[in-house]
Design an enzyme around this catalytic site. Structure first.
Site, PDB file in Angstrom:
ATOM      1  N   CYS A 114     -40.017  37.600 -31.356  1.00  0.00           N
ATOM      2  CA  CYS A 114     -38.686  37.976 -31.838  1.00  0.00           C
ATOM      3  C   CYS A 114     -38.517  39.470 -31.950  1.00  0.00           C
ATOM      4  CB  CYS A 114     -38.421  37.333 -33.207  1.00  0.00           C
ATOM      5  SG  CYS A 114     -38.414  35.535 -33.145  1.00  0.00           S
TER       6      CYS A 114
ATOM      7  N   THR B 122     -23.244  18.374 -37.417  1.00  0.00           N
ATOM      8  CA  THR B 122     -23.803  17.136 -36.870  1.00  0.00           C
ATOM      9  C   THR B 122     -25.292  17.291 -36.586  1.00  0.00           C
ATOM     10  OG1 THR B 122     -21.685  16.579 -35.868  1.00  0.00           O
ATOM     11  CG2 THR B 122     -23.639  15.462 -34.988  1.00  0.00           C
TER      12      THR B 122
END
Length: 393
Positions: free
Chosen positions: A338, A250
């Protein structure tokens, strides 16, 4: 003590206008954009309007035949994974008729973000060949080396548009020209570039480009892979038909609304913002150089993003200085957010062939339009004082 944020490459604050745009959409109570009823249709219309607006701002065309694609993802990392794994596998399948029994190759720069490098290393584990292209001491990709690496088995080349550690802008258009002669698609990670410099997908000539909203004052959790309509692509997720099956699940319409709003705000203010960031960085670097003439600014003479400054403080360990600066309210980073917990030296600085002393003493400072001249001056004062204090120990 107020914290001075000089780590905007890690993330940016979400602008109030973006929050309001997302809130306004959510208050409407629209349905799932995949649903066939009216509420779903309204959500789908908003989604597609945003897709077209984002494409227009970034120089992609949904009116071409076949149209370029804007595939929404959870962020830059997923967009990079979809590009590396999805394009490489699709290209390899196409080539099987003529390359039966021979290994496929992917070529990336040695300065790539971990989400490109580790995806490419996964292909290596699957039997692919992986070659990494080095950089000059100024942080620019070595085009001569790239050309020497390309073979009839090269299926994909990936080179970031602007480096996340040094801010050095890479010659992506030249990379595309070299690869086009051999029919090799090029992907570019433009996550750090969008919102800091003009970016036009079609003018770059790349086959695919990754972006992430939280790097340009949009919401975290939403990004996109923009790619040509004729580019072979395999999904890396399964379980739905959304986005033509390339990225099932979705669609988070409110986050897409936020990304569109952030891009539109940047587009209106781009020239003014770039000028401000250039001025702030000049002030920052000049202040540090005056007090600490021994510092080394990586990529100083190369074209750089207007807000990024990667600086070596010879004689000091980066980790020690990073912690010390945090204690006095200066937020910066050791390379990519990261990889900030990694013990390994910066891949980007190593690819530049810099001496170990410089690599191990380097910190990244990335400014934002929310910073003021007074903050920059105070940050310089705190950094200089801490460097001198640590050297006295």
């Amino acid at each position: 003590m107020d914290v001075i944020n000089l780590d905007h490459n890690a993330t940016t604050s979400v602008r109030a206008e973006v929050i309001e745009a997302m809130s306004a959409y959510m208050r409407l109570g629209y349905g799932n954009p995949a649903s066939a009823h009216r509420l779903g249709a309204k959500a789908r219309q908003v989604l597609e309007d945003c897709r077209r607006a984002i494409a227009d701002i970034l120089g992609a065309s949904l009116s071409n035949f076949p149209p370029d694609r804007v595939i929404f993802t959870s962020g830059g990392t997923e967009a990079n994974n979809l590009a590396i794994l999805g394009i490489a596998r699709a290209m390899a399948e196409q080539a099987e008729e003529t390359v039966l029994g021979r290994g496929h190759q992917i070529v990336i720069s040695a300065m790539e973000h971990a989400s490109v490098l580790e995806a490419a290393e996964h292909l290596l584990e699957c039997g692919w060949r992986l070659d990494t292209v080095g950089a000059t001491s100024g942080g620019v990709l070595r085009l001569d080396q790239l050309e020497s690496f390309l073979t009839p088995q090269t299926r994909l080349v990936s080179v970031m548009l602007a480096n996340h550690e040094t801010g050095v802008i890479q010659p992506v258009r030249e990379v595309v020209d070299i690869c086009a002669k051999r029919g090799i698609p090029v992907h570019t990670d433009a996550v750090q570039a969008v919102g800091k410099m003009p970016v036009n997908f079609q003018e770059l000539g790349v086959a695919a480009m990754s972006i992430a909203a939280h790097k340009f004052h949009g919401p975290p959790g939403i990004g996109a892979l923009i790619c040509r309509g004729d580019l072979p692509l395999k999904p890396i997720h399964f379980g739905g038909h959304q986005q033509d099956g390339f990225r099932p699940g979705t669609e988070p319409v409110a986050l897409v609304v936020g990304m569109r709003t952030a891009l539109e705000l940047w587009q209106k203010e781009a020239a003014e913002a770039a000028a401000k960031l250039h001025a702030l960085r000049r002030r920052f670097e000049a202040g540090l150089k005056q007090a600490l003439p021994e510092i080394v600014i990586h990529g100083e003479d190369a074209p750089r993003l207007p807000h990024t400054s990667n600086i070596a403080f010879p004689g000091l360990e980066a980790q020690l200085l990073f912690v010390a600066l945090d204690s006095v309210g200066v937020a910066c980073s050791i390379g990519s957010a990261c990889a900030s917990g990694a013990a390994e030296p910066s891949p980007t600085l190593r690819a530049m062939g810099l001496p170990k002393e410089l690599v191990n003493s380097s910190l990244r400072f990335s400014l934002g339009t929310t910073n003021t001249e007074a903050e920059i001056d105070e940050a310089v004062r705190r950094i200089v004082a801490m460097v001198k204090r640590l050297r006295r120990k």
